[in-house]
Motif scaffolding. Structure first.
Motif, short mmCIF file in Angstrom:
data_model
loop_
_atom_site.label_atom_id
_atom_site.label_comp_id
_atom_site.label_asym_id
_atom_site.label_seq_id
_atom_site.Cartn_x
_atom_site.Cartn_y
_atom_site.Cartn_z
N ARG A 10 -5.06 -6.14 76.06
CA ARG A 10 -3.87 -5.69 76.77
C ARG A 10 -3.27 -4.51 76.01
NH1 ARG A 10 -4.21 -8.56 80.91
NH2 ARG A 10 -4.42 -10.80 80.82
N TRP A 12 -0.35 -2.00 76.98
CA TRP A 12 1.03 -1.52 76.95
C TRP A 12 1.98 -2.40 76.14
CZ3 TRP A 12 0.93 3.23 77.99
CH2 TRP A 12 0.17 3.75 79.02
N GLY A 13 1.78 -3.69 76.11
CA GLY A 13 2.74 -4.60 75.49
C GLY A 13 3.00 -4.37 74.02
N ARG A 14 2.12 -3.70 73.34
CA ARG A 14 2.31 -3.51 71.90
C ARG A 14 3.09 -2.25 71.54
NH1 ARG A 14 -3.31 -1.07 69.71
NH2 ARG A 14 -4.14 -0.41 71.71
N PHE A 15 3.41 -1.42 72.52
CA PHE A 15 4.08 -0.15 72.24
C PHE A 15 5.57 -0.23 72.54
CE2 PHE A 15 -0.30 0.99 73.29
CZ PHE A 15 -0.65 1.66 72.15
N TYR A 52 -5.28 7.46 71.27
CA TYR A 52 -6.11 6.25 71.39
C TYR A 52 -7.29 6.62 72.27
CZ TYR A 52 -2.36 3.58 69.27
OH TYR A 52 -1.43 3.10 68.38
N ASP A 119 -8.68 1.19 65.93
CA ASP A 119 -7.58 0.52 66.63
C ASP A 119 -7.80 -0.99 66.58
OD1 ASP A 119 -5.53 -0.26 68.28
OD2 ASP A 119 -6.43 0.54 70.11
N THR A 120 -6.88 -1.68 65.94
CA THR A 120 -6.97 -3.14 65.80
C THR A 120 -6.22 -3.87 66.90
OG1 THR A 120 -4.99 -3.20 64.43
CG2 THR A 120 -7.12 -2.92 63.29
N GLY A 121 -5.49 -3.13 67.73
CA GLY A 121 -4.69 -3.77 68.78
C GLY A 121 -3.28 -4.09 68.33
N ARG A 122 -2.95 -3.79 67.07
CA ARG A 122 -1.60 -4.04 66.57
C ARG A 122 -0.65 -2.92 67.01
NH1 ARG A 122 -3.35 -4.26 61.06
NH2 ARG A 122 -5.07 -5.68 61.24
N ALA A 123 0.62 -3.25 67.04
CA ALA A 123 1.64 -2.27 67.44
C ALA A 123 1.85 -1.24 66.33
CB ALA A 123 2.95 -2.99 67.72
N ASN A 125 4.13 1.39 64.26
CA ASN A 125 5.54 1.37 63.91
C ASN A 125 6.19 2.67 64.36
OD1 ASN A 125 7.95 0.55 62.84
ND2 ASN A 125 7.46 1.20 60.75
#
Length: 194
Positions: A10, A12-15, A52, A119-123, A125
């Motif tokens: 997924r 968008w949820g991390r941004f 990305y 890209d690990t999928g983490r948000a 900062n």
């Protein structure tokens, strides 16, 4: 065989996005090199630009010998779009997809210094003021257009702008369906001739 579709975590949820954030979209990555704070009524460069994608798009030596060579000859294109942001003074961050872990990262040497990670999928900062999304119709099959439309729709940013002068048709005519229709027309023509 079933057609391959886009898959991944997924997105968008991390941004985090500012209240006034804008979504820009087009069919070519070239347009990303032309979006600056002035596109939103601001001034100056972006503080940072995060890409990305699988290629780094920070210029390739087969096209230009150096950053100075690119500055002298241009133009901004899909493979060097981040050079425009570097020239303006933005810090650049390239986040390559996880499948690039098995390859040299990247195999090509960028024309400029740039931070590159998998890209690990983490948000990250960072709070984004703008996001640019590209379909890359030359690389993405037409049967994934519906997924691209859903991807755009799910972006949590209210301001949305298709890049002016963007030449595309979304969704594109389904080439498999068009081929089937042509085949059926050919069968009908053959039947009518007999």
């Amino acid at each position: 065989m079933p057609l391959p579709y886009c898959r991944g975590f997924r997105f968008w949820g991390r941004f985090g996005f500012s209240v006034e954030a804008a979504l820009f979209y087009a069919d070519s990555n070239t347009w990303a090199g032309q979006i600056f704070p002035s596109s939103l009524g601001g001034a100056g460069p972006w503080e940072s630009v995060h890409l990305y994608d699988a290629p780094h798009d920070c210029g390739y030596k087969q096209n230009h010998r150096s950053f100075e060579d690119w500055k002298a000859r241009g133009p901004v294109s899909a493979e060097n779009r981040l050079l425009a942001h570097y020239w303006a003074g933005s810090r650049l961050h390239v986040h390559l997809p996880p499948w690039r872990e098995s390859m040299r990262r990247p195999a090509e040497e960028p024309l400029i210094p740039v931070s590159m990670t998998i890209d690990t999928g983490r948000a990250p900062n960072v709070v984004f003021d703008a996001v640019f999304v590209c379909r890359s119709g030359a690389w993405v099959p037409s049967w994934c257009d519906e997924q691209f439309g859903a991807f755009l729709e799910s972006c949590p940013v209210r301001r949305r702008t298709e890049i002016p002068h963007n030449l595309w048709n979304q969704p594109r005519p389904d080439v498999l369906r068009m081929a089937e229709l042509e085949r059926l027309r050919g069968l009908r023509s053959a039947e009518e001739e007999t």
